[in-house]
Design an enzyme around this catalytic site. Structure first.
Site, PDB file in Angstrom:
ATOM      1  N   ASP A  45       2.264  -6.752 -14.946  1.00  0.00           N
ATOM      2  CA  ASP A  45       2.356  -6.820 -13.479  1.00  0.00           C
ATOM      3  C   ASP A  45       1.134  -5.580 -12.832  1.00  0.00           C
ATOM      4  O   ASP A  45       0.961  -4.509 -13.352  1.00  0.00           O
ATOM      5  CB  ASP A  45       3.523  -6.286 -12.996  1.00  0.00           C
ATOM      6  CG  ASP A  45       3.770  -6.459 -11.355  1.00  0.00           C
ATOM      7  OD1 ASP A  45       2.970  -6.002 -10.478  1.00  0.00           O
ATOM      8  OD2 ASP A  45       4.684  -7.347 -11.207  1.00  0.00           O
ATOM      9  N   SER A  95       3.729  -9.174  -5.604  1.00  0.00           N
ATOM     10  CA  SER A  95       4.452  -9.803  -6.968  1.00  0.00           C
ATOM     11  C   SER A  95       5.661 -10.739  -6.637  1.00  0.00           C
ATOM     12  O   SER A  95       5.939 -11.760  -7.339  1.00  0.00           O
ATOM     13  CB  SER A  95       5.254  -8.435  -7.604  1.00  0.00           C
ATOM     14  OG  SER A  95       3.993  -7.754  -8.083  1.00  0.00           O
ATOM     15  N   THR A 148       9.263  -9.469  -9.903  1.00  0.00           N
ATOM     16  CA  THR A 148       8.825 -10.223 -10.800  1.00  0.00           C
ATOM     17  C   THR A 148       9.974 -11.157 -11.542  1.00  0.00           C
ATOM     18  O   THR A 148      10.131 -12.315 -11.571  1.00  0.00           O
ATOM     19  CB  THR A 148       8.024  -9.695 -11.872  1.00  0.00           C
ATOM     20  OG1 THR A 148       6.812  -9.335 -11.150  1.00  0.00           O
ATOM     21  CG2 THR A 148       7.328 -10.638 -12.950  1.00  0.00           C
ATOM     22  N   GLU A 273       8.366  -8.314 -18.648  1.00  0.00           N
ATOM     23  CA  GLU A 273       7.569  -7.719 -17.408  1.00  0.00           C
ATOM     24  C   GLU A 273       6.936  -6.230 -17.787  1.00  0.00           C
ATOM     25  O   GLU A 273       8.183  -5.505 -17.904  1.00  0.00           O
ATOM     26  CB  GLU A 273       7.894  -7.641 -15.900  1.00  0.00           C
ATOM     27  CG  GLU A 273       7.162  -7.323 -14.917  1.00  0.00           C
ATOM     28  CD  GLU A 273       7.771  -6.800 -13.721  1.00  0.00           C
ATOM     29  OE1 GLU A 273       6.991  -6.732 -12.789  1.00  0.00           O
ATOM     30  OE2 GLU A 273       9.094  -6.470 -13.690  1.00  0.00           O
ATOM     31  N   ASP A 278       1.602  -1.911 -12.865  1.00  0.00           N
ATOM     32  CA  ASP A 278       1.492  -2.048 -11.436  1.00  0.00           C
ATOM     33  C   ASP A 278       1.665  -0.731 -10.808  1.00  0.00           C
ATOM     34  O   ASP A 278       0.882  -0.142  -9.825  1.00  0.00           O
ATOM     35  CB  ASP A 278       2.356  -3.054 -10.865  1.00  0.00           C
ATOM     36  CG  ASP A 278       2.080  -3.442  -9.318  1.00  0.00           C
ATOM     37  OD1 ASP A 278       1.021  -3.884  -9.085  1.00  0.00           O
ATOM     38  OD2 ASP A 278       3.016  -3.149  -8.510  1.00  0.00           O
ATOM     39  N   HIS A 282      -1.000   1.452  -8.518  1.00  0.00           N
ATOM     40  CA  HIS A 282      -0.831   2.112  -7.102  1.00  0.00           C
ATOM     41  C   HIS A 282      -1.041   3.373  -7.065  1.00  0.00           C
ATOM     42  O   HIS A 282      -1.603   3.858  -6.100  1.00  0.00           O
ATOM     43  CB  HIS A 282       0.547   1.790  -6.683  1.00  0.00           C
ATOM     44  CG  HIS A 282       0.724   0.319  -6.274  1.00  0.00           C
ATOM     45  ND1 HIS A 282       0.112  -0.254  -5.142  1.00  0.00           N
ATOM     46  CD2 HIS A 282       1.648  -0.775  -6.830  1.00  0.00           C
ATOM     47  CE1 HIS A 282       0.399  -1.654  -5.138  1.00  0.00           C
ATOM     48  NE2 HIS A 282       1.689  -1.701  -5.889  1.00  0.00           N
ATOM     49  N   ASP A 320       0.088 -11.139 -12.762  1.00  0.00           N
ATOM     50  CA  ASP A 320       0.538 -11.693 -11.289  1.00  0.00           C
ATOM     51  C   ASP A 320      -0.549 -11.441 -10.344  1.00  0.00           C
ATOM     52  O   ASP A 320      -0.908 -12.347  -9.202  1.00  0.00           O
ATOM     53  CB  ASP A 320       1.814 -11.307 -10.801  1.00  0.00           C
ATOM     54  CG  ASP A 320       2.059  -9.871 -10.842  1.00  0.00           C
ATOM     55  OD1 ASP A 320       1.283  -9.112 -11.318  1.00  0.00           O
ATOM     56  OD2 ASP A 320       2.876  -9.232 -10.138  1.00  0.00           O
ATOM     57  N   HIS A 321      -1.270 -10.280 -10.383  1.00  0.00           N
ATOM     58  CA  HIS A 321      -2.529 -10.287  -9.675  1.00  0.00           C
ATOM     59  C   HIS A 321      -3.118  -8.623 -10.110  1.00  0.00           C
ATOM     60  O   HIS A 321      -3.022  -8.014 -10.969  1.00  0.00           O
ATOM     61  CB  HIS A 321      -2.162  -9.697  -8.293  1.00  0.00           C
ATOM     62  CG  HIS A 321      -0.885  -8.815  -8.217  1.00  0.00           C
ATOM     63  ND1 HIS A 321      -0.981  -7.395  -8.538  1.00  0.00           N
ATOM     64  CD2 HIS A 321       0.552  -8.977  -7.830  1.00  0.00           C
ATOM     65  CE1 HIS A 321      -0.027  -6.767  -8.345  1.00  0.00           C
ATOM     66  NE2 HIS A 321       1.129  -7.683  -8.068  1.00  0.00           N
ATOM     67  N   HIS A 425      -3.147  -4.012  -4.253  1.00  0.00           N
ATOM     68  CA  HIS A 425      -3.438  -5.224  -5.014  1.00  0.00           C
ATOM     69  C   HIS A 425      -4.648  -5.983  -4.528  1.00  0.00           C
ATOM     70  O   HIS A 425      -5.310  -5.845  -3.547  1.00  0.00           O
ATOM     71  CB  HIS A 425      -2.285  -6.252  -4.499  1.00  0.00           C
ATOM     72  CG  HIS A 425      -1.072  -6.011  -5.158  1.00  0.00           C
ATOM     73  ND1 HIS A 425       0.074  -6.708  -5.120  1.00  0.00           N
ATOM     74  CD2 HIS A 425      -0.415  -4.814  -5.823  1.00  0.00           C
ATOM     75  CE1 HIS A 425       1.075  -6.317  -5.341  1.00  0.00           C
ATOM     76  NE2 HIS A 425       0.899  -4.925  -5.941  1.00  0.00           N
TER      77      HIS A 425
END
Length: 465
Positions: A45, A95, A148, A273, A278, A282, A320-321, A425
């Site tokens: 993620d 997400s 997710t 995941e 992720d 951040h 996912d990004h 993101h």
């Protein structure tokens, strides 16, 4: 993994990826003719391309071999694709919408789980496979009720209703649920005071809240939640014996999920995941990011080990990004600076959560030197300390105490040469690697929603709404 058959331990981290295309290996040709009885869908993620590159470089420097993900490319074992992950409401997805595009086969607005603009609900993929007789599972390093895993399993008007998502898992949930999020199952922390642990047990689930209980359950359905929210960052887990004894790794949970479902006659589908990748992005925390990416990479190895001996298994590896678009920045000392990440012992989360406004500048310098292996300047430590005066909590999961993650990352950049574009993101087209039966259905560039139907077709499961 049997490296003789799959991965020749690549000795050159910067080697070219080679020409990508259809494999001529007879084993691969045979796989392409098979139906996908099993599907393992792995998502790192928030993984930007810089994260993939740096994790591969770090692993090569530490172990003399590249990452499992990039070795799939180096050895030309997979179909490689770029995927457009835009949501219905934005070029930059969250997400929830990203997972829903795969799970429900429709682009929806950010913030919802398989629920469209008009309130229409899209049946998620794992429920379709369960209706077809397959076992289903989710594994994550964040709460199991997070966006997710939820996107594969259920519907919700809001991704933030994690307590409600936990209830939906109880009604029609996966056979195996592993990750964090105890607060959404525990009667003491749920507003409705329902004890979901006992309710899952009444439905013949084994329940594990620590690694010892996890290790003892070797058959049947399993709910395993090992932290109140997300699991510890992998770097902190590696250097804390108490945590290691209590919390399984992502790879260990992946192996357990496969072992519990692999003998089912109709096969299984499993979503894995690396959610803390992720969270680290951040926070602009380079060490947390790269070691969690490498923990995810170990889960790839577990999945590929299984696929090697079970040729009816389709493995998808993707993200996912992007998030924050980190990368090594040019400079005369970049090689030496990046090497420092090999010796980090703790994440910035550990560093900053342990500081108070009453600490001295020297205490902060000592804490960072222990965690990072180098000491920062007095003025830098003083600057960090200034953030702890009258700290105000803010809304949000990733930095609710409003701690100086960004400032610490800016200081660290001078020492490890990893820079960041933002703390949010990004709209990058994302990497996708596919191995096994069905991979030939994936084109070089696809839309996120395409993957929903590709997986159904690969498994020869009818798309019933």
């Amino acid at each position: 993994m049997n490296r003789r058959k799959f991965f020749r331990n690549t000795a050159i981290a910067g080697a070219g990826l080679g020409v990508l295309g259809a494999c001529t290996n007879p084993q691969q040709q045979a796989q392409e003719k098979k139906k996908a009885k099993n599907i393992i869908f792995l998502v790192s993620d928030g993984m930007s391309n810089g994260t993939l590159t740096m994790a591969d470089t770090l692993k090569h420097k530490k172990e003399g071999k590249g990452s499992n993900w990039l070795n799939l490319y180096r050895e030309n074992l997979v179909t490689r694709s770029l995927m457009d992950m835009a949501s219905a409401s934005s070029l930059v997805t969250d997400s929830a919408a990203a997972s829903s595009s795969w799970g429900g086969g429709h682009r929806i607005p950010n913030g919802a789980i398989n629920v469209g603009r008009g309130g229409e609900e899209h049946q998620p993929l794992w429920r379709k496979f369960k209706n077809a007789g397959k076992k289903t599972g989710i594994v994550t390093s964040v709460p199991v009720t997070h966006a997710t895993p939820a996107g594969f399993c259920t519907t919700s008007k809001s991704r933030n209703d994690q307590a409600g998502i936990a209830l939906k898992y109880l009604s029609h949930g996966p056979n195996v649920i592993l990750g964090g999020g105890q607060k959404y199952f525990d009667a003491n922390s749920r507003e409705d005071r329902r004890n979901l642990y006992s309710e899952f047990q009444s439905k013949s689930y084994g329940v594990a809240k620590n690694k010892s209980q996890f290790n003892q359950i070797n058959q049947g359905n399993l709910l395993g939640v090992f932290d109140q929210e997300g699991l510890p960052y992998s770097l902190d887990l590696m250097h804390n014996k108490d945590l290691t004894a209590k919390v399984p790794t992502l790879a260990e949970m992946t192996q357990k999920a496969i072992d519990l479902m692999k003998n089912h006659q109709e096969g299984f589908v499993l979503q894995v995941e690396g959610g803390k990748v992720d969270w680290a992005a951040h926070a602009n925390d380079a060490a947390a990011l790269l070691y969690d990416q490498l923990a995810f990479d170990e889960a790839i190895e577990v999945a590929m080990n299984f696929a090697q001996s079970n040729e009816d298994t389709l493995v998808i590896v993707t993200t996912d990004h992007g998030n924050a678009n980190p990368g090594m920045l040019y400079g005369k000392n970049v090689n030496e600076n990046f090497d420092r990440l090999q010796h980090f012992k703790a994440t910035n989360d550990w560093v900053l959560q342990g500081i108070s406004e009453n600490d001295s500048v020297e205490t902060i310098r000592e804490r960072i030197e222990f965690a990072n292996g180098f000491g920062i300047q007095k003025e830098e430590a003083k600057d960090l300390l200034s953030y702890y005066t009258n700290l105000e909590k803010e809304e949000g999961l990733y930095n609710y105490r409003n701690l100086p993650f960004k400032r610490l990352s800016q200081i660290q950049q001078n020492y490890h040469s990893v820079g960041w574009a933002s703390g949010n993101h990004t709209s990058d087209f994302v990497e996708l690697a596919a191995f096994g039966p069905g991979k030939e259905r994936i084109n070089a560039f696809i839309k996120n929603t395409d993957l929903h139907y590709i997986l159904l077709e690969a498994a020869e499961v009818e798309n019933k709404i």
